[in-house]
Design a protein around this motif. Structure first.
Motif, PDB file in Angstrom:
ATOM      1  N   LEU A 227       0.676  -1.119   0.026  1.00  0.00           N
ATOM      2  CA  LEU A 227       0.018   0.058   0.036  1.00  0.00           C
ATOM      3  C   LEU A 227       0.904   1.358   0.000  1.00  0.00           C
ATOM      4  N   THR A 228       0.632   2.267  -0.964  1.00  0.00           N
ATOM      5  CA  THR A 228       1.282   3.177  -0.990  1.00  0.00           C
ATOM      6  C   THR A 228       0.432   4.555  -0.430  1.00  0.00           C
ATOM      7  N   LEU A 229       0.830   5.187   0.430  1.00  0.00           N
ATOM      8  CA  LEU A 229       0.132   6.367   0.802  1.00  0.00           C
ATOM      9  C   LEU A 229       0.852   7.479   0.502  1.00  0.00           C
ATOM     10  N   THR A 230       0.123   8.465  -0.121  1.00  0.00           N
ATOM     11  CA  THR A 230       0.480   9.714  -0.598  1.00  0.00           C
ATOM     12  C   THR A 230      -0.352  10.756   0.464  1.00  0.00           C
ATOM     13  N   ILE A 231       0.654  11.535   1.121  1.00  0.00           N
ATOM     14  CA  ILE A 231       0.388  12.460   1.966  1.00  0.00           C
ATOM     15  C   ILE A 231       0.464  13.979   1.554  1.00  0.00           C
ATOM     16  N   ASP A 232      -0.372  14.671   1.380  1.00  0.00           N
ATOM     17  CA  ASP A 232      -0.323  16.102   0.915  1.00  0.00           C
ATOM     18  C   ASP A 232      -0.561  16.933   2.237  1.00  0.00           C
ATOM     19  N   ALA A 233       0.376  17.795   2.356  1.00  0.00           N
ATOM     20  CA  ALA A 233       0.229  18.716   3.845  1.00  0.00           C
ATOM     21  C   ALA A 233       0.332  20.080   3.438  1.00  0.00           C
ATOM     22  N   VAL A 234      -0.895  20.423   3.550  1.00  0.00           N
ATOM     23  CA  VAL A 234      -0.955  22.118   3.509  1.00  0.00           C
ATOM     24  C   VAL A 234      -1.640  23.051   4.532  1.00  0.00           C
ATOM     25  N   LYS A 235      -1.168  24.233   4.346  1.00  0.00           N
ATOM     26  CA  LYS A 235      -1.329  24.947   5.416  1.00  0.00           C
ATOM     27  C   LYS A 235      -2.945  25.716   5.096  1.00  0.00           C
TER      28      LYS A 235
ATOM     29  N   GLY B 199      -3.385  -6.514  15.715  1.00  0.00           N
ATOM     30  CA  GLY B 199      -3.019  -5.953  16.778  1.00  0.00           C
ATOM     31  C   GLY B 199      -1.509  -5.592  16.741  1.00  0.00           C
ATOM     32  N   SER B 200      -0.730  -6.030  16.027  1.00  0.00           N
ATOM     33  CA  SER B 200       0.647  -5.852  15.831  1.00  0.00           C
ATOM     34  C   SER B 200       0.845  -4.258  15.174  1.00  0.00           C
ATOM     35  N   SER B 201       1.937  -3.715  15.470  1.00  0.00           N
ATOM     36  CA  SER B 201       2.020  -2.354  15.127  1.00  0.00           C
ATOM     37  C   SER B 201       3.391  -2.241  14.150  1.00  0.00           C
ATOM     38  N   ALA B 202       3.516  -1.117  13.372  1.00  0.00           N
ATOM     39  CA  ALA B 202       4.618  -0.687  12.770  1.00  0.00           C
ATOM     40  C   ALA B 202       4.635   0.886  12.492  1.00  0.00           C
ATOM     41  N   THR B 203       5.855   1.195  12.454  1.00  0.00           N
ATOM     42  CA  THR B 203       6.030   2.619  12.432  1.00  0.00           C
ATOM     43  C   THR B 203       6.642   2.967  10.922  1.00  0.00           C
ATOM     44  N   LEU B 204       6.248   3.767  10.020  1.00  0.00           N
ATOM     45  CA  LEU B 204       6.526   3.557   8.599  1.00  0.00           C
ATOM     46  C   LEU B 204       7.448   4.845   8.520  1.00  0.00           C
ATOM     47  N   SER B 205       8.458   4.657   7.614  1.00  0.00           N
ATOM     48  CA  SER B 205       9.394   6.023   7.458  1.00  0.00           C
ATOM     49  C   SER B 205       8.655   6.805   5.988  1.00  0.00           C
ATOM     50  N   SER B 206       8.618   7.983   6.005  1.00  0.00           N
ATOM     51  CA  SER B 206       8.120   8.789   4.962  1.00  0.00           C
ATOM     52  C   SER B 206       9.044   9.538   4.024  1.00  0.00           C
ATOM     53  N   THR B 207       9.139   9.697   2.912  1.00  0.00           N
ATOM     54  CA  THR B 207       9.931  10.698   2.258  1.00  0.00           C
ATOM     55  C   THR B 207       9.140  11.667   1.594  1.00  0.00           C
ATOM     56  N   GLN B 208       9.820  12.873   1.638  1.00  0.00           N
ATOM     57  CA  GLN B 208       9.185  14.091   0.596  1.00  0.00           C
ATOM     58  C   GLN B 208       9.578  13.954  -0.912  1.00  0.00           C
ATOM     59  N   ASP B 209       8.826  13.977  -1.600  1.00  0.00           N
ATOM     60  CA  ASP B 209       8.999  13.633  -3.237  1.00  0.00           C
ATOM     61  C   ASP B 209       8.495  14.795  -4.160  1.00  0.00           C
TER      62      ASP B 209
ATOM     63  N   GLY C  38       5.394  19.809  -0.459  1.00  0.00           N
ATOM     64  CA  GLY C  38       4.096  19.383   0.368  1.00  0.00           C
ATOM     65  C   GLY C  38       3.763  18.069   0.355  1.00  0.00           C
ATOM     66  N   ARG C  39       4.431  17.081  -0.548  1.00  0.00           N
ATOM     67  CA  ARG C  39       4.013  15.765  -0.626  1.00  0.00           C
ATOM     68  C   ARG C  39       4.885  14.645  -0.214  1.00  0.00           C
ATOM     69  N   TYR C  40       4.347  13.959   0.591  1.00  0.00           N
ATOM     70  CA  TYR C  40       5.112  12.710   1.138  1.00  0.00           C
ATOM     71  C   TYR C  40       4.765  11.461   0.755  1.00  0.00           C
ATOM     72  N   ARG C  41       5.487  10.513   0.878  1.00  0.00           N
ATOM     73  CA  ARG C  41       5.096   9.021   0.457  1.00  0.00           C
ATOM     74  C   ARG C  41       5.549   8.149   1.606  1.00  0.00           C
ATOM     75  N   ALA C  42       4.674   7.229   1.744  1.00  0.00           N
ATOM     76  CA  ALA C  42       5.008   6.009   2.875  1.00  0.00           C
ATOM     77  C   ALA C  42       4.646   4.681   2.255  1.00  0.00           C
ATOM     78  N   GLU C  43       5.130   3.559   2.606  1.00  0.00           N
ATOM     79  CA  GLU C  43       4.759   2.572   2.018  1.00  0.00           C
ATOM     80  C   GLU C  43       4.748   1.468   3.049  1.00  0.00           C
ATOM     81  N   PHE C  44       3.547   0.423   2.886  1.00  0.00           N
ATOM     82  CA  PHE C  44       3.342  -0.443   3.763  1.00  0.00           C
ATOM     83  C   PHE C  44       3.008  -1.781   3.388  1.00  0.00           C
TER      84      PHE C  44
END
Length: 869
Positions: free
Chosen positions: A721-729, A749-759, A762-768
């Motif tokens: 799963l690719t998460l595309t995160i747009d961060a805006v004011k 119930g298991s958890s994970a912390t994902l790393s994100s990169t800005q590409d 205002g746009r960031y991407r993380a994969e899971f």
């Protein structure tokens, strides 16, 4: 046909100057050699130098041939029906029977992972009874192709024959085939076809991902069928049935739409289930979707008696906060349930009613998803409720052991541990004995240094583990307790109580108490003298407990087992005779909480029942606008100590915390050590400041969410799963270089912390890596936006393997055309002679070096040999 290739031909030019140097050296040598010997030495050294030069030049021999190596790659995933499996077996048998002499053949089977069944050999033989394939809910064609091609010898013309229905779940099959083609590996494709059977499935559920509470919306389920049939369609909202309809399905695409739905809370889950009249696979008859909601804050208050906590819920509702009350058994068990609320409040709930897994779930919800949490006081809350050293205490701003109170009676506590053979059983990797030992250590740590504490371990006799004494230094005693191991037989109850009576009788303490721990199915020696090797004397254990009570020694019993066990009734009577409490648990992991709960109740050091007025300790918006000087009296509280970084907002007249708050991870938690019902807060219920205080506390601690900070899109490719995160004011400008934290909690119930990169701006991407099915909850937060974040769910209703039962001819033809020698060949066509020759490249450097090293001893021998010999 062979050829020679030289990697560094310029090194060969060194041969002439090196040979000249060798000739000059030999001419001027002072060695006493005959002319014949000198000539032989010169020849040997010349050979050594020549071999070294050839080694440095890196010569390769290129061999060409037409030897064919074929690896059959057979799909064994869940979408391959028995008829298709038989088709694959018949094709293999016919093809191997037609194999030409000299050709190699091997077999790989795959589903989620490939498995080598038959190495490439000239005499292949099909396995008579192939074992089951693990993880049949995947079809990873790409991995199977890569794996299979690597198993074929390099000197052959490598050919892979793929037998599959083409329902690839990796989405990389075509790319893998193209890579094989570039590497010179041929791919033939044999489509496997299952018999046409009725199949009805829910492809997906479509609805808005974000909603406003109470806003109407439509939900549509896409249903696909290969037959005309009837089905019953059901819609569940948060596991409750809200719509049921009979549908007539036509072959192809169908839909089930429910209009004007409304949702409340902060998180909603919808599931569509179909019950077709004709169907084959049931795994794909359900699909889910989730949505996050914005609206009034929503609070869940849990209390053993819902009626007693309703005044608090009513007060919050008057302040425009949605409040729901539940009894202890309604405590959320899943993250989806917790996500429906902004704050969870536990009121007078014993830790024994909250499994440790639920405590950990609540802690993670606060820490990783920004939930708000409040614990209210009561006779079953905080320390006396058994929360000492639990995940709940870990996230609270107060700690529960309290060792500096001087106004409580001194205590003499003797713990009797059953160390019989049944205590060797393992529970979650620990023995029952070890868990009981931990409970005794918890009890030790709860007591004050001036209290008396001792431990007896009993089987057929009593063994003193820790003498009954005041222990200023607790660490050595704790270590000794943890060394207790199980013995044999059952616990001798009369022997235990007789020894406890003897030790406690003359101890100078106001409170004297015994905690007897026993297996509920193996409590022996209920009467004196009934066991040949037990205590002498007369009377029963019940009579002895009554005699101890006459001497002001009380007895509580902790029984491990079930209510139907043979000794449960006796142990319950024993606690009644001793004027103590009886605890029955079948879960040994709760023993530490039971022991600490009982010890705090006995010690009376954390339950303070006396009138007092709340005293503001510092200013805060939570306390604003309230005349605290006019606040009514509270009648009791749980004694606690603030943790170093906690903010104590309200205190008791003794200076102990009444209200403490702090930030825990992404969320906040608070401890209100009195209650909010008629026992201690009876006068507060009618106070005008009651509703204002609690609404301000809830709003101050509850989850903060500014979903406008992030716009999130998801794309599922294979199992990723690719998460595309747009961060805006708010003004539309981009938020760049944000330190984003993306947390995910899987359905198990298991958890994970994902790393994100800005590409992009205002746009960031993380994969899971997605699980096979279920809802994964994600939270996106940033420390630069402490009051903002986003929480959402992504659902895989069932493994993609069940999304289609038809053969994917389009993909299989693409694979064949990109890297193949044929699509749907007959079994003999697999052995069609290759159109190109194989080329094997073999380096000779090692052979040259070995030959040079072999000649050096001969050269030494010739030079040192006497001339006359």
């Amino acid at each position: 046909m062979n050829a020679i290739e030289i990697s560094h031909p310029w090194i060969l030019a060194l041969a002439f100057p090196l040979g000249l140097l060798l000739w000059v050296g030999q001419r001027r040598s002072l060695a006493d050699l005959t002319p014949g010997s000198r000539l032989i030495c010169t020849i040997v050294r010349g050979l050594v130098l020549s071999l070294l030069v050839l080694a440095l030049a890196r010569l390769h021999v290129l061999r060409s041939g037409v030897k064919l190596g074929v690896m059959f790659v057979v799909d064994r995933s869940a979408s391959i029906a028995p008829a298709a499996q038989q088709q694959a077996h018949d094709f293999l048998a016919a093809s191997l029977a037609a194999k030409p002499p000299g050709a190699l053949a091997g077999l790989v089977e795959f589903a989620g992972n490939p498995t080598l069944r038959l190495p490439a050999t000239e005499l292949p033989k099909l396995p008579a009874d192939p074992p089951e394939i693990a993880d049949r809910n995947h079809s990873d064609i790409a991995q199977a192709l890569d794996f299979s091609s690597a198993l074929l010898p390099a000197e052959t013309v490598r050919r892979v024959v793929l037998l599959s229905d083409g329902n690839d779940t990796s989405d990389r099959a075509l790319e893998a085939a193209q890579q094989l083609s570039a590497a010179g590996v041929e791919v033939s494709v044999v489509p496997l076809r299952s018999a046409e059977t009725p199949e009805v499935l829910v492809e997906r559920v479509e609805m808005p991902r974000q909603l406003k509470a109470g806003e109407p919306f439509d939900l549509t389920a896409r249903i696909r069928s290969n037959v005309a049939t009837n089905t019953k369609a059901k819609l569940y909202q948060n596991q409750f049935l809200v719509e049921q309809r009979d549908l007539v399905l036509k072959p192809g695409a169908n839909s089930f739409t429910v209009p004007n739905l409304r949702a409340d809370g902060t998180f909603a889950t919808y599931e569509v289930e179909i019950v077709p009249a004709q169907d084959t696979a049931i795994e794909n008859n359900r699909a889910q979707a989730t949505a996050t909601l914005r609206g009034q804050p929503r609070v869940l208050i849990v209390d053993p008696d819902e009626a007693k906590i309703r005044p608090l819920a009513d007060a919050l509702r008057r302040e425009k906060i949605q409040a729901e009350t539940r009894a202890s058994n309604g405590l959320p068990r899943t993250l989806e349930d917790l996500q429906q609320f902004d704050l969870l409040a536990l009121s007078d709930i014993s830790a024994l009613a909250v499994p440790r897994e639920q405590m950990e779930l609540i802690r993670r919800w606060v820490q990783d998803f920004g939930g708000g949490f409040v614990m209210l006081g009561g006779e079953s809350s905080f320390g006396v409720g058994g929360y000492y050293r639990t995940p709940i205490e870990q996230m609270l701003p107060v700690r529960m052991e309290h060792q500096d109170r001087q106004d409580v009676p001194s205590v003499a506590l003797l713990i009797v541990l059953d160390r019989s053979g049944s205590m060797t059983a393992l529970v979650q990797g620990q023995t029952k004995m070890s868990l009981a030992n931990q409970g005794a250590v918890f009890a030790l740590n709860v007591l004050q240094p001036r209290d008396y504490f001792g431990v007896l371990a009993v089987d057929v006799r009593s063994h003193t583990v820790a003498p009954l004494a005041q222990h200023g230094n607790k660490e050595p005693i704790a270590q000794k307790i943890m060394t207790v191991t199980a013995g044999g037989g059952g616990i001798y109850v009369y022997t235990s109580l007789a020894e406890a009576f003897a030790q406690l009788r003359d101890v100078p303490a106001r409170i004297k108490h015994v905690i007897l721990f026993s297996d509920a199915a193996d409590a022996e020696e209920k009467n004196a003298g009934e066991m040949g090797d037990g205590s002498a004397g007369s009377g029963s254990s019940l009579d002895l407990a009554s005699a101890m009570l006459s001497s002001k020694i009380t007895t509580s019993v902790v029984a491990l087992g079930l209510d139907t066990d043979r000794d449960t009734s006796f142990l319950r009577q024993l606690a009644e005779r001793g004027n103590g409490r009886f605890y029955l648990t079948s879960d040994a992991t709760t023993l530490p909480q039971i022991f600490s709960t009982e010890t705090m109740k006995v010690a009376q050091s954390s339950l303070i029942e006396e009138p007092f007025q709340a005293v503001p300790a510092r200013s805060s918006p939570i306390l604003g606008g309230i005349d605290w000087a006019q606040s009514p009296l509270l009648l009791g509280y749980n004694s606690t100590k603030p943790k170093p970084t906690a903010d104590v907002l309200l205190a008791t007249e003794r200076g102990e915390p009444l209200l403490a708050v702090w930030r825990y991870g992404l969320g906040q938690s608070a401890a209100f050590t009195s209650d909010a019902k008629a026992r201690w807060a009876s006068e507060w219920l009618a106070w005008p400041g009651f509703a204002k205080f609690w609404s301000q506390l809830v709003r101050g601690v509850m989850r903060k969410s500014d979903r406008a900070s992030f716009a999130i899109d998801t794309r599922e490719i294979g199992d990723r799963l690719t998460l595309t995160i747009d961060a805006v004011k708010p003004d539309g400008s981009f938020r760049n270089r944000l330190p984003l934290t993306v947390n995910a909690v899987r359905p198990d119930g298991s958890s994970a912390t994902l790393s994100s990169t800005q590409d992009a701006p205002g746009r960031y991407r993380a994969e899971f890596d997605l699980p096979l099915d279920g809802t994964t909850i994600f939270s996106v937060t940033s420390p630069d936006l402490p009051d903002g974040g986003a929480t959402f769910g992504h659902t895989r209703s069932y493994p993609r393997e069940f999304l289609s039962s038809a053969t994917n001819d389009a993909l299989l033809r693409q694979i064949a055309s990109s890297a193949g020698v044929g699509y749907d060949p007959n079994p003999t066509a697999v052995w069609t002679p290759p159109t190109k020759l194989t080329s094997q490249r073999r380096e000779l450097t090692d052979w040259f070096l070995i030959a040079a090293l072999a000649l050096i001893p001969l050269d030494i021998y010739l030079r040192r040999r006497s001339p006359g010999r």
